[in-house]
Design a protein around this motif. Structure first.
Motif, PDB file in Angstrom:
ATOM      1  N   ILE A   1      -2.213 -16.926   2.934  1.00  0.00           N
ATOM      2  CA  ILE A   1      -1.797 -15.741   2.389  1.00  0.00           C
ATOM      3  C   ILE A   1      -1.275 -14.901   3.635  1.00  0.00           C
ATOM      4  N   SER A   2       0.149 -14.441   3.251  1.00  0.00           N
ATOM      5  CA  SER A   2       0.614 -13.697   4.483  1.00  0.00           C
ATOM      6  C   SER A   2      -0.202 -12.034   4.307  1.00  0.00           C
ATOM      7  N   PRO A   3      -0.044 -11.493   5.698  1.00  0.00           N
ATOM      8  CA  PRO A   3      -0.870  -9.907   5.408  1.00  0.00           C
ATOM      9  C   PRO A   3      -0.067  -9.027   4.243  1.00  0.00           C
ATOM     10  N   LEU A   4       1.105  -9.367   4.305  1.00  0.00           N
ATOM     11  CA  LEU A   4       1.901  -8.521   3.150  1.00  0.00           C
ATOM     12  C   LEU A   4       1.429  -8.702   1.971  1.00  0.00           C
ATOM     13  N   ARG A   5       1.090  -9.859   1.714  1.00  0.00           N
ATOM     14  CA  ARG A   5       0.469 -10.353   0.260  1.00  0.00           C
ATOM     15  C   ARG A   5      -1.111  -9.725   0.233  1.00  0.00           C
ATOM     16  N   TRP A   6      -1.694  -9.830   1.339  1.00  0.00           N
ATOM     17  CA  TRP A   6      -3.065  -9.259   1.400  1.00  0.00           C
ATOM     18  C   TRP A   6      -2.773  -7.689   0.933  1.00  0.00           C
ATOM     19  N   LEU A   7      -2.087  -7.074   1.656  1.00  0.00           N
ATOM     20  CA  LEU A   7      -1.857  -5.601   1.121  1.00  0.00           C
ATOM     21  C   LEU A   7      -1.669  -5.333  -0.024  1.00  0.00           C
ATOM     22  N   ILE A   8      -0.792  -5.988  -0.386  1.00  0.00           N
ATOM     23  CA  ILE A   8      -0.279  -5.749  -1.899  1.00  0.00           C
ATOM     24  C   ILE A   8      -1.634  -5.978  -3.065  1.00  0.00           C
ATOM     25  N   LEU A   9      -2.181  -7.068  -2.629  1.00  0.00           N
ATOM     26  CA  LEU A   9      -3.598  -7.477  -3.489  1.00  0.00           C
ATOM     27  C   LEU A   9      -4.274  -6.260  -3.482  1.00  0.00           C
ATOM     28  N   MET A  10      -4.531  -5.719  -2.221  1.00  0.00           N
ATOM     29  CA  MET A  10      -5.841  -4.935  -2.224  1.00  0.00           C
ATOM     30  C   MET A  10      -5.327  -3.393  -2.606  1.00  0.00           C
ATOM     31  N   LEU A  11      -4.118  -3.183  -2.962  1.00  0.00           N
ATOM     32  CA  LEU A  11      -3.529  -2.083  -3.398  1.00  0.00           C
ATOM     33  C   LEU A  11      -3.464  -2.185  -4.980  1.00  0.00           C
TER      34      LEU A  11
ATOM     35  N   THR B   1      11.853  -9.094   2.978  1.00  0.00           N
ATOM     36  CA  THR B   1      11.570 -10.319   2.101  1.00  0.00           C
ATOM     37  C   THR B   1      11.018  -9.589   0.820  1.00  0.00           C
ATOM     38  N   GLU B   2      10.999 -10.633  -0.168  1.00  0.00           N
ATOM     39  CA  GLU B   2      10.470 -10.333  -1.370  1.00  0.00           C
ATOM     40  C   GLU B   2       9.339  -9.608  -1.273  1.00  0.00           C
ATOM     41  N   GLU B   3       8.277  -9.940  -0.583  1.00  0.00           N
ATOM     42  CA  GLU B   3       7.003  -9.163  -0.531  1.00  0.00           C
ATOM     43  C   GLU B   3       7.014  -8.062   0.035  1.00  0.00           C
ATOM     44  N   ALA B   4       7.851  -7.662   1.025  1.00  0.00           N
ATOM     45  CA  ALA B   4       8.044  -6.398   1.718  1.00  0.00           C
ATOM     46  C   ALA B   4       8.737  -5.362   0.855  1.00  0.00           C
ATOM     47  N   VAL B   5       9.602  -5.786   0.010  1.00  0.00           N
ATOM     48  CA  VAL B   5      10.096  -4.917  -0.869  1.00  0.00           C
ATOM     49  C   VAL B   5       9.353  -4.563  -2.009  1.00  0.00           C
ATOM     50  N   ALA B   6       8.535  -5.377  -2.483  1.00  0.00           N
ATOM     51  CA  ALA B   6       7.526  -5.212  -3.504  1.00  0.00           C
ATOM     52  C   ALA B   6       6.235  -4.352  -3.089  1.00  0.00           C
ATOM     53  N   LEU B   7       6.186  -4.660  -1.567  1.00  0.00           N
ATOM     54  CA  LEU B   7       5.061  -3.558  -0.919  1.00  0.00           C
ATOM     55  C   LEU B   7       5.705  -2.089  -0.968  1.00  0.00           C
ATOM     56  N   LYS B   8       6.682  -1.739  -0.579  1.00  0.00           N
ATOM     57  CA  LYS B   8       7.346  -0.583  -0.421  1.00  0.00           C
ATOM     58  C   LYS B   8       7.476  -0.240  -2.008  1.00  0.00           C
ATOM     59  N   ALA B   9       7.768  -0.760  -2.861  1.00  0.00           N
ATOM     60  CA  ALA B   9       7.845  -0.084  -4.053  1.00  0.00           C
ATOM     61  C   ALA B   9       6.687   0.176  -4.657  1.00  0.00           C
ATOM     62  N   LEU B  10       5.472  -0.722  -4.354  1.00  0.00           N
ATOM     63  CA  LEU B  10       4.321  -0.281  -4.798  1.00  0.00           C
ATOM     64  C   LEU B  10       3.544   0.899  -4.205  1.00  0.00           C
ATOM     65  N   VAL B  11       3.941   1.280  -3.014  1.00  0.00           N
ATOM     66  CA  VAL B  11       3.569   2.579  -2.196  1.00  0.00           C
ATOM     67  C   VAL B  11       4.515   3.512  -2.789  1.00  0.00           C
ATOM     68  N   ASP B  12       5.452   3.376  -3.131  1.00  0.00           N
ATOM     69  CA  ASP B  12       6.276   4.531  -3.859  1.00  0.00           C
ATOM     70  C   ASP B  12       5.735   4.923  -5.137  1.00  0.00           C
TER      71      ASP B  12
END
Length: 603
Positions: A465-475, A497-508
């Motif tokens: 599991i990538s760190p980006l994936r971890w951050l998304i999961l925790m949020l 990457t798909e995960e980076a874009v998803a993380l930014k969208a989740l934060v927004d």
């Protein structure tokens, strides 16, 4: 619309394990509960339900969601119907405005909206439950009358029905008299009962005082909704009279363009067979069931509508339309095809079975038996073949004019198909038949396609599991973790990457809905992200949480992943500044200072 706050409260009050266990028996397995997936065939349970995190996920087919989405997918309910069902189970009252408008939201055509509105204003003293009770009483009465009617029993025996089958489908008989229901409704002629029975579709009124039963001297087939409630009837004459079949009128409970006969009872069989057979009549369904084919449903005296098809595609990936081989049967099949095109997706399979002319499923299976009918089911015509077979029958492909007409006839049909792979295949087939270059055909058809066709790569069974994936999961699970996230750093993170874009969208999203980050009672953000373009990825990431025990330290993992990403960012930024220039003189003062600070942080 139902307020998000009510949805949130409802999901907080309902235990997903209890809600699902009502329909699919669950077994405890460690920290979670498991079952064989109700959405695809399997022998080893991969359907997992988390009580602590309040969501389900199937590791076989990817089905994922909360208690509401389970009811939508499992029972084929609309969103509002699922909320209503779950709210009733939890003992919660829908907000008054939404409750009063529930019928309007559950339908789309203006006529039914007007009907619902009229009902609410003019019949406030009669509730939907009153109508359901009246229909239930009428059903019991009709069933009792069947037991004592020799001619009705003789008719059913002549049609090959056993008493056991008749009882299983709750078949009854409406006697020939004009006011039979007076026996079970003692105040039959009172204003209130008159309104009740009229709204239920059981009586017809004439003038201010005259009324008589709608169904007389007919075999009665109760029609159930997807909750198993009787909402109307189909009545068949015993002799050669017209109309042969008479359905209940449109009511606040019953809209024939949205209901399917036997769908409630056939759901389990449909899933087990991973297929549903759509036939034209009640007796077709019943005859097939008596011979052991239980995954059949029928439209209610109307063409197969898009609503019917949508409901069925929630139950299975495979629909077989079984119609007579005559002109009327092919016309009905073509209407079903037209209403299916916009709902198709790659992986769904719709096909057509035309029985010999003069035969229907009822007569065919009674004459030739189950084995012969099942052989017929193996010879269905795929939708794509039926489409071009019918189109080509109307033109002369030996002429240029005929091929041009074929393109013109096919264009509005193919424009409805949004399934990427199927759309391409259909266009290639049309190019072959019309003898025209596919590129030129694309221009003629003017079909818009996604600019990208995503390729699926083979991935190892277990991934780190990538760190980006971890951050998304925790949020997703702990939205308040966003307070520990340095958003300025995230804004400068230019990974695409798909995960980076998803993380930014989740934060927004959390920035726009700060109350969700502070709500400690929420089990997940997923109920609020159903329309996100990243929904599939987010559900996949969230399923990782099913592998944890309840003692998992979410905060520690979040901070650990954050630290790894910050280190990666600093390393990347140092490399960028070094590449910009090998001498400090070519950097701006701000960049020089940043470079020095990054080097210090790395040491």
């Amino acid at each position: 619309m139902i307020p998000q706050s009510f949805i949130h409260d409802l999901l907080s009050r309902v235990d997903i394990v209890d809600a699902i266990d009502r329909h699919v028996p669950l077994k405890k397995a460690g920290a979670n509960f498991v079952a064989c997936c109700p959405f695809h065939s399997e022998k080893t349970p991969s359907f997992t339900v988390s009580q602590s995190k309040q969501f389900y996920h199937c590791f076989g087919c990817g089905a994922h969601g909360n208690a509401i989405s389970f009811l939508i997918e499992y029972s084929g309910l609309s969103f509002i119907e699922a909320v209503q069902d779950l709210a009733a189970y939890a003992g919660m009252q829908l907000p008054e405005q939404q409750s009063s408008n529930i019928s309007q939201h559950s339908v789309s055509d203006d006529s039914q909206q007007d009907l619902a509105s009229d009902y609410q204003h003019n019949n406030a003293e009669i509730s939907p439950q009153d109508l359901l009770n009246a229909l239930q009483i009428a059903t019991r009465y009709y069933r009792e009358q069947l037991k004592v009617s020799e001619k009705a029993i003789a008719y059913l025996k002549k049609r090959g029905l056993s008493g056991k089958t008749a009882a299983r489908f709750a078949i009854g008989y409406a006697p020939a008299d004009w006011q039979n229901l007076e026996v079970v409704f003692s105040d039959y002629n009172s204003d209130k009962t008159r309104k009740l029975l009229t709204q239920a579709g059981l009586v017809i009124t004439s003038g201010e005082t005259k009324q008589y039963d709608r169904f007389r001297d007919r075999i009665m087939f109760p029609i159930l909704n997807q909750k198993g409630q009787i909402i109307g009837f189909g009545g068949r004459v015993l002799a050669k009279e017209e109309p042969k079949y008479l359905n209940s009128p449109e009511t606040i409970l019953f809209e024939k363009g949205r209901e399917l006969y036997n769908l409630f009872s056939a759901r389990r069989a449909i899933r087990e067979a991973n297929c549903v057979i759509v036939v034209e009549g009640y007796m077709d369904v019943i005859a097939l069931s008596q011979h052991g084919i239980d995954h059949a449903v029928a439209a209610l005296g109307t063409a197969t509508t898009s609503f019917h098809i949508q409901k069925l595609l929630r139950q299975t990936d495979n629909i077989i339309f079984c119609f007579d081989g005559d002109k009327a049967g092919r016309k009905a099949a073509w209407r079903a095809l037209e209403n299916s095109l916009a709902l198709l997706s790659d992986g769904k399979y719709l096909s057509f079975l035309f029985l010999p002319e003069g035969a229907d499923p009822d007569s065919y299976i009674n004459q030739f038996g189950k084995e012969s009918f099942e052989q017929q089911l193996k010879q269905t015509l795929p939708l794509s073949e039926f489409l071009f077979k019918e189109l080509c029958s109307e033109v002369n492909l030996q002429t240029s004019e005929g091929r041009a007409k074929l393109i013109g006839d096919a264009k509005p049909l193919l424009q409805q198909v949004t399934a990427p792979a199927l759309s391409l295949i259909l266009i290639r087939r049309l190019a072959e038949l019309s003898e025209i270059d596919q590129g030129e055909l694309d221009e003629l058809l003017q079909i818009k396609r996604s600019s990208k066709i995503r390729t699926i790569e083979n991935k190892p069974a277990k991934q780190i599991i990538s760190p980006l994936r971890w951050l998304i999961l925790m949020l997703l699970l702990n939205p308040d973790c966003i307070e520990k996230l340095d958003k300025s750093w995230l804004a400068e993170w230019n990974e695409n990457t798909e995960e980076a874009v998803a993380l930014k969208a989740l934060v927004d999203f959390l920035d726009q809905h700060p109350h969700l980050a502070k709500d400690k009672s929420a089990h997940s953000l997923m109920p609020f992200l159903q329309n996100s373009p990243h929904k599939t990825l987010l559900e996949s990431i969230k399923s990782d949480a099913l592998k944890w025990d309840d003692g998992f330290d979410l905060e520690a993992e979040f901070l650990g992943a954050l630290k790894i990403l910050q280190q990666a960012y600093r390393k990347k930024r140092v490399a960028e500044l070094k590449n910009k220039s090998m001498t400090m003189s070519m950097l701006t003062d701000a960049e020089k200072l940043e470079f020095q600070q990054l080097i210090k942080q790395q040491s």
